[in-house]
Scaffold this active site. Sequence first.
Site, short mmCIF file in Angstrom:
data_model
loop_
_atom_site.label_atom_id
_atom_site.label_comp_id
_atom_site.label_asym_id
_atom_site.label_seq_id
_atom_site.Cartn_x
_atom_site.Cartn_y
_atom_site.Cartn_z
N GLU A 1 0.81 -1.10 -0.13
CA GLU A 1 -0.07 0.09 0.01
C GLU A 1 0.91 1.12 0.03
O GLU A 1 0.48 2.12 -0.73
CB GLU A 1 -0.90 0.09 1.22
CG GLU A 1 -1.79 -1.03 1.41
CD GLU A 1 -1.02 -2.14 2.47
OE1 GLU A 1 -2.08 -2.51 3.57
OE2 GLU A 1 -0.01 -2.77 2.33
N CYS B 1 -2.42 -2.61 7.77
CA CYS B 1 -1.78 -2.37 9.25
C CYS B 1 -2.18 -1.08 9.66
O CYS B 1 -2.88 0.01 8.91
CB CYS B 1 -0.42 -2.61 9.24
SG CYS B 1 0.63 -1.24 8.58
#
Length: 166
Positions: free
Chosen positions: A84, A120
């Site tokens: 990401e 996360c």
Amino acid sequence: MEDNRIDKINYYLDIAETVAERGTCLRKNYGCIIVKNDEIIATGYSGAPRGRKNCNDLGYCTKKKFFPDVRHAGYDACRSVHAEQNAMLSASRRDMIGATMYLVGKRKDTEEYEEDANCCQMCRKLIINSGIDKVIIRKQSKKEYQLIHVSEWIGQDDLLEGKITY
């Protein structure tokens, strides 16, 4: 007449899965694409920063070496930049505002999709700031996915509530 075409969500998730094949993590690899107005604006995979040796080159996982018994910690010892993050680094914020992120994670040892795959906490913060509107994550099979509205992450601040999820 029957339409056998793959739907758009799985089309983009399949592309993210192919991007993951470039990953250099020995434990699991993620692939990510950012799409806006039906156009791919960036891709990213999990891997060491440009010019640095990755775990494939070293032949061992640095995180596992320094934190062998810890599952959700030791991120500072990990050599990889998350998929990401790499995708967001390749795009301008103006292009990410209102975009959709597609994410696929696979385990290296089994080639199975990462169980309970999610972003996360650090990636969530970056995604919120990027202006991305939705995140779609492939789950246990080619046809299963989870749609997350980033506004939910804003409204549910897991760090303040003490419910950190990965």
